[in-house]
Design a protein around this motif. Structure first.
Motif, PDB file in Angstrom:
ATOM      1  N   VAL A  78      -5.367   0.779 -10.488  1.00  0.00           N
ATOM      2  CA  VAL A  78      -4.960   2.566 -10.372  1.00  0.00           C
ATOM      3  C   VAL A  78      -5.641   3.237 -11.649  1.00  0.00           C
ATOM      4  N   ALA A  79      -4.321   2.109 -12.655  1.00  0.00           N
ATOM      5  CA  ALA A  79      -5.535   3.300 -14.247  1.00  0.00           C
ATOM      6  C   ALA A  79      -7.077   1.977 -14.291  1.00  0.00           C
ATOM      7  N   GLY A  80      -7.566   1.724 -13.868  1.00  0.00           N
ATOM      8  CA  GLY A  80      -8.807   1.378 -13.689  1.00  0.00           C
ATOM      9  C   GLY A  80      -9.468   2.740 -12.860  1.00  0.00           C
ATOM     10  N   ILE A  81      -8.534   3.315 -12.237  1.00  0.00           N
ATOM     11  CA  ILE A  81      -9.887   4.344 -11.304  1.00  0.00           C
ATOM     12  C   ILE A  81      -9.743   5.199 -12.030  1.00  0.00           C
ATOM     13  N   ALA A  82      -8.363   5.691 -13.982  1.00  0.00           N
ATOM     14  CA  ALA A  82      -8.713   6.680 -14.711  1.00  0.00           C
ATOM     15  C   ALA A  82      -9.025   6.267 -15.625  1.00  0.00           C
ATOM     16  N   GLY A  83      -9.645   5.417 -15.788  1.00  0.00           N
ATOM     17  CA  GLY A  83     -10.681   4.426 -16.541  1.00  0.00           C
ATOM     18  C   GLY A  83     -12.188   5.448 -17.254  1.00  0.00           C
ATOM     19  N   SER A  84     -12.848   5.405 -15.798  1.00  0.00           N
ATOM     20  CA  SER A  84     -14.256   5.659 -15.372  1.00  0.00           C
ATOM     21  C   SER A  84     -14.462   7.282 -16.059  1.00  0.00           C
ATOM     22  N   PRO A  85     -13.534   8.475 -14.963  1.00  0.00           N
ATOM     23  CA  PRO A  85     -13.314   9.617 -15.375  1.00  0.00           C
ATOM     24  C   PRO A  85     -13.315   9.716 -16.731  1.00  0.00           C
ATOM     25  N   HIS A  89     -15.712  12.333 -19.475  1.00  0.00           N
ATOM     26  CA  HIS A  89     -15.426  13.384 -20.219  1.00  0.00           C
ATOM     27  C   HIS A  89     -15.665  12.684 -21.770  1.00  0.00           C
ATOM     28  N   LEU A  90     -14.778  11.746 -22.320  1.00  0.00           N
ATOM     29  CA  LEU A  90     -15.121  11.549 -23.880  1.00  0.00           C
ATOM     30  C   LEU A  90     -16.207  11.592 -24.247  1.00  0.00           C
ATOM     31  N   ALA A  91     -17.312  10.721 -23.119  1.00  0.00           N
ATOM     32  CA  ALA A  91     -18.571  10.886 -23.880  1.00  0.00           C
ATOM     33  C   ALA A  91     -19.288  11.996 -24.125  1.00  0.00           C
ATOM     34  N   GLY A  92     -19.351  13.250 -23.301  1.00  0.00           N
ATOM     35  CA  GLY A  92     -19.479  13.849 -23.528  1.00  0.00           C
ATOM     36  C   GLY A  92     -19.184  14.863 -24.847  1.00  0.00           C
ATOM     37  N   ARG A  93     -17.964  14.179 -25.319  1.00  0.00           N
ATOM     38  CA  ARG A  93     -17.852  14.928 -26.957  1.00  0.00           C
ATOM     39  C   ARG A  93     -17.732  13.628 -27.826  1.00  0.00           C
ATOM     40  N   PHE A  94     -18.403  12.522 -27.964  1.00  0.00           N
ATOM     41  CA  PHE A  94     -18.100  11.645 -28.958  1.00  0.00           C
ATOM     42  C   PHE A  94     -19.458  10.518 -28.312  1.00  0.00           C
ATOM     43  N   PRO A  95     -19.699   9.696 -29.292  1.00  0.00           N
ATOM     44  CA  PRO A  95     -20.800   9.082 -29.409  1.00  0.00           C
ATOM     45  C   PRO A  95     -20.192   7.284 -28.366  1.00  0.00           C
ATOM     46  N   VAL A  96     -21.307   7.521 -27.248  1.00  0.00           N
ATOM     47  CA  VAL A  96     -20.896   6.158 -26.602  1.00  0.00           C
ATOM     48  C   VAL A  96     -20.659   4.977 -27.545  1.00  0.00           C
ATOM     49  N   ALA A 136     -13.755   1.700 -18.272  1.00  0.00           N
ATOM     50  CA  ALA A 136     -14.121   2.179 -19.322  1.00  0.00           C
ATOM     51  C   ALA A 136     -15.179   1.958 -19.552  1.00  0.00           C
ATOM     52  N   ALA A 137     -15.582   1.098 -20.533  1.00  0.00           N
ATOM     53  CA  ALA A 137     -16.100   0.397 -20.547  1.00  0.00           C
ATOM     54  C   ALA A 137     -17.671  -0.199 -20.004  1.00  0.00           C
ATOM     55  N   LYS A 138     -17.155  -0.474 -18.641  1.00  0.00           N
ATOM     56  CA  LYS A 138     -18.563  -0.013 -17.375  1.00  0.00           C
ATOM     57  C   LYS A 138     -19.411   1.186 -17.475  1.00  0.00           C
ATOM     58  N   THR A 139     -17.855   2.001 -17.539  1.00  0.00           N
ATOM     59  CA  THR A 139     -18.927   2.988 -17.131  1.00  0.00           C
ATOM     60  C   THR A 139     -20.029   3.792 -18.971  1.00  0.00           C
ATOM     61  N   LEU A 140     -18.758   3.906 -19.553  1.00  0.00           N
ATOM     62  CA  LEU A 140     -19.623   3.367 -21.146  1.00  0.00           C
ATOM     63  C   LEU A 140     -21.441   2.416 -20.717  1.00  0.00           C
ATOM     64  N   GLU A 141     -20.954   1.860 -20.705  1.00  0.00           N
ATOM     65  CA  GLU A 141     -22.235   0.747 -20.250  1.00  0.00           C
ATOM     66  C   GLU A 141     -23.262   1.373 -19.911  1.00  0.00           C
ATOM     67  N   MET A 142     -23.244   1.958 -18.694  1.00  0.00           N
ATOM     68  CA  MET A 142     -23.827   2.605 -17.574  1.00  0.00           C
ATOM     69  C   MET A 142     -24.218   4.219 -18.190  1.00  0.00           C
ATOM     70  N   GLN A 374     -28.161  16.966 -15.744  1.00  0.00           N
ATOM     71  CA  GLN A 374     -28.482  16.410 -16.611  1.00  0.00           C
ATOM     72  C   GLN A 374     -27.826  16.366 -18.181  1.00  0.00           C
ATOM     73  N   GLU A 375     -27.744  18.193 -18.261  1.00  0.00           N
ATOM     74  CA  GLU A 375     -26.586  18.126 -19.258  1.00  0.00           C
ATOM     75  C   GLU A 375     -25.021  18.469 -19.317  1.00  0.00           C
ATOM     76  N   ALA A 376     -24.709  17.418 -18.516  1.00  0.00           N
ATOM     77  CA  ALA A 376     -23.171  16.901 -18.080  1.00  0.00           C
ATOM     78  C   ALA A 376     -23.519  15.811 -17.514  1.00  0.00           C
ATOM     79  N   ARG A 377     -24.159  14.861 -17.256  1.00  0.00           N
ATOM     80  CA  ARG A 377     -24.233  13.052 -17.330  1.00  0.00           C
ATOM     81  C   ARG A 377     -23.667  12.476 -17.316  1.00  0.00           C
ATOM     82  N   ALA A 378     -22.573  12.452 -18.089  1.00  0.00           N
ATOM     83  CA  ALA A 378     -21.612  11.863 -18.822  1.00  0.00           C
ATOM     84  C   ALA A 378     -20.338  12.113 -17.946  1.00  0.00           C
ATOM     85  N   SER A 379     -19.665  13.777 -18.309  1.00  0.00           N
ATOM     86  CA  SER A 379     -18.764  13.350 -17.259  1.00  0.00           C
ATOM     87  C   SER A 379     -19.203  12.892 -15.488  1.00  0.00           C
ATOM     88  N   TYR A 380     -20.353  13.972 -15.221  1.00  0.00           N
ATOM     89  CA  TYR A 380     -20.529  13.302 -14.149  1.00  0.00           C
ATOM     90  C   TYR A 380     -21.028  11.938 -13.637  1.00  0.00           C
TER      91      TYR A 380
END
Length: 470
Positions: A78-85, A89-96, A136-142, A374-380
């Motif tokens: 369940v915690a892992g499900i929250a990791g991706s979004p 969300h954070l990648a749109g505001r801070f460096p990947v 979260a790390a896997k999403t950031l790698e993607m 493209q302008e919201a790709r990180a959150s998507y």
């Protein structure tokens, strides 16, 4: 849809003939991509060590019974499900790059905590945070791959999956040494080995540069581009779309969840079916992992070279459904013969499930990127990452609680359902791609008309039209 031969066009992906090693030396994205692939290899090596040892560690060293162990992994899922979004969300505001280093350090801290934490109540948040950081790390790698590799992201994805599978296999081999010893000290050494992989991965990521620039710099550039645009229709700045309000994209994510069931079938369903419903020898189970690892490393690049366009990815979804249906049909037929017949059939299932995984990896990846603004790709992409996380939590429960309980009929129903949903996914994806193409063409025409008008008048600031894709 699918086509052989060399890649057409201007090099959107690398040639399959170039070879895996040559591509790893010169990956899409250059030096940052090469460093990130090495970091991924080390990360997955440590993860392979822990994946092979975790159940036995919690059972024999910590002393958890089956019920508490299931609850522990359930909470972690369940915690892992929250990791991706959250990562999106954070990648749109801070460096990947900084976020990914933070994920490695978070997992380093939680793995080290396992050396001293033994109470079940304390283990729950520790293991949950570990899994959250992992997803979260896997999403950031993607997301890093979409920025650094650009249009050649399919080739990068193939290289990353080959590196990851090689790392998992290497980690499992290293874990076998510690498991053979079986002492508490040996298990602690395995935990430290996983923690060390996070240190090495974080150090390598630190050596890269931020792909695509700092998010705030990109936002300022986008604002400047909007301010300098010719006069348009509204004069208002377009807000970034939210994936949670995009019904079309949420439908894609929902349908993508059953398109990940090959993972649970190969890792859970196939071994349990062998043990409880066939006469095949139990020693055959490790062969499934060997087949999967070898085929992914050998074929991932070739499969990715055949899926260069979003519509080809949509076609691969349909092939995924048919391949998974064939896997389920063979599982349903595996109970009728003796040990040799069951062994051959189950090995064929492992091959088919791996082929389905190869098609899923490129189709899901390409569509998740192509269907997102493209302008919201990180959150998507953060929301898209939930599909795999949900499947990892719900897939084993579905297989053990419903499919296998129904016997061969359960496998046939599951295969038919996934094949049918793959048709729906393909149709919805093509429809959204057509709508996106139409909107882009309309926007391009509007910009051209506005530019012609600006030749005879002073330009004024104007915003782009609101997103109308569902």
């Amino acid at each position: 849809m699918w086509r052989g031969g060399e890649s057409r066009g201007s090099g959107k992906t690398g040639r399959g003939e170039a070879g895996l090693l040559a591509q790893l030396r010169r990956p899409p994205g250059g030096r940052p991509a090469r460093i990130m692939l090495l970091a991924l290899l080390l990360d997955r090596t440590g993860s392979g060590v822990w994946a092979a040892a975790s159940v036995l560690y919690f059972t024999f060293v910590v002393g958890l019974d089956a019920g508490r162990l299931g609850l522990l992994f359930g909470v972690a899922g369940v915690a892992g499900i929250a990791g991706s979004p959250l990562a999106g969300h954070l990648a749109g505001r801070f460096p990947v790059r900084s976020l990914l280093i933070g994920c490695h350090l978070l997992r380093l801290a939680t793995l080290c905590a396992l050396l001293v934490v033994t109470r079940f109540e304390a283990l729950l948040p520790v293991v949950a945070l570990t899994n959250l950081g992992d997803r979260a790390a896997k999403t950031l790698e993607m997301l890093f791959a979409t920025r650094v590799a650009g249009e050649r992201r399919a080739t990068y994805q193939a290289l990353s999956r080959s590196s990851a599978n090689a790392g998992y296999a290497l980690g499992a081999g290293l874990a076998a040494i510690g498991l053979a010893v079986g002492s508490r000290g040996a298990y602690q050494v395995l935990i430290l080995a996983n923690a060390l992989s996070f240190v090495a991965a974080a150090a390598l990521v630190w050596r890269t540069r931020e792909a695509g620039g700092h998010p705030r710099a990109r936002a300022r550039a986008d604002s400047g581009a909007e301010a300098a645009a010719p006069a348009g229709s509204t004069g208002r700045r377009r807000p970034a779309p939210s994936p949670w309000r995009d019904r079309g994209y949420l439908r894609f994510v929902l349908l993508d969840m059953p398109m990940n069931l090959d993972d649970s079938i190969l890792g859970v369903g196939l071994p349990l079916w062998l043990v409880h419903h066939t006469d095949a020898p139990h020693a055959l189970v490790p062969a499934f992992l060997v087949i999967n690892t070898v085929l992914v490393v050998a074929l991932q690049l070739r499969v990715s070279a055949r899926v260069e366009e979003p519509r080809q990815a949509a076609g691969a979804v349909l092939l995924y459904g048919l391949t998974l249906f064939a896997s389920c049909a063979l599982l349903a037929l595996s109970t009728g013969g003796g040990a040799w017949t069951a062994s051959v059939v189950l090995l064929a299932v492992a091959v088919l499930a791996t082929l389905a995984e190869l098609m899923r990896s490129v189709s899901s990846w390409e569509l998740a990127v192509s269907l997102a603004p493209q302008e919201a790709r990180a959150s998507y992409l953060g929301v898209a990452g939930m599909a795999q996380s949900v499947q990892k939590s719900a897939g084993p429960v579905l297989l053990t609680g419903a499919v296998m309980a129904a016997g061969p009929t359960g496998w046939l129903v599951l295969g038919a359902a996934v094949a049918g949903l793959s048709v729906v996914q393909r149709r919805c994806s093509v429809r959204r791609l057509d709508a996106l193409d139409a909107l882009h063409a309309k926007d391009a025409k509007g910009v051209g008309d506005a530019k012609d008008a600006s030749d005879a008048a002073e330009p004024t600031a104007a915003g782009a039209p609101a997103d109308r894709i569902r």
